[in-house]
Design a protein around this motif. Structure first.
Motif, PDB file in Angstrom:
ATOM      1  N   ASP A  12      10.856  -2.263   6.159  1.00 44.27           N
ATOM      2  CA  ASP A  12      11.246  -1.577   7.466  1.00 44.27           C
ATOM      3  C   ASP A  12       9.862  -1.636   8.330  1.00 44.27           C
ATOM      4  N   LEU A  19       2.348   1.085   7.627  1.00 45.06           N
ATOM      5  CA  LEU A  19       1.404   1.467   6.593  1.00 45.06           C
ATOM      6  C   LEU A  19       0.759   0.254   5.616  1.00 45.06           C
ATOM      7  N   VAL A  20       1.637  -0.621   5.277  1.00 45.67           N
ATOM      8  CA  VAL A  20       1.096  -1.876   4.702  1.00 45.67           C
ATOM      9  C   VAL A  20       0.137  -2.496   5.473  1.00 45.67           C
ATOM     10  N   GLU A  64       7.231   1.070   7.179  1.00 43.02           N
ATOM     11  CA  GLU A  64       6.432   0.602   5.935  1.00 43.02           C
ATOM     12  C   GLU A  64       5.476  -0.495   6.484  1.00 43.02           C
ATOM     13  N   ALA A  90       7.199  -5.788   3.524  1.00 43.30           N
ATOM     14  CA  ALA A  90       7.775  -4.348   3.897  1.00 43.30           C
ATOM     15  C   ALA A  90       9.181  -4.326   4.059  1.00 43.30           C
TER      16      ALA A  90
END
Length: 107
Positions: free
Chosen positions: A11, A17-18, A14, A9
């Motif tokens: 940042d 989310l990942v 992200e 990721a």
């Protein structure tokens, strides 16, 4: 030989989310991130992945003893300073494979 799946990721947003999809067993995090630092990201990951929180490894340019202490206090299992020696990183991963709750000694 190490085997497994990896995801990246760019940042903290992200990364969250990942991690929600990927469910990592290990998270290697930079500390000096924009918007949310690595300590804050680690805390958010522990909340998100409360059932099975990942082993946290800090990989950062911050190498003073106080920086290491803050990482360990934030729940990181290891604090590695850039440029990281591959043997140190593999050692941190190996310690976690044997005992997920083990912490590396602060050097």
């Amino acid at each position: 030989m190490c085997r497994g799946n990896a995801s990246t990721a760019l940042d903290p947003a992200e990364a969250l989310l990942v991690a929600g999809r990927f469910r990592p067993t290990v998270a290697i995090l930079d500390i000096g991130l924009p918007v949310m630092n690595g300590h804050e990201l680690a805390a958010e990951l522990r909340v998100l992945l409360v059932a099975e929180p990942p082993r946290m490894i800090a990989l950062t340019g911050y190498g003073q003893s106080g920086d290491r202490d803050r990482s360990l206090a934030a729940g990181f299992h290891a604090h590695l300073v850039k440029p990281v020696d591959l043997d140190d990183l593999l050692g941190a991963l190996a310690v976690g494979a044997k005992n997920p709750d083990a912490r590396l000694p602060v050097q």
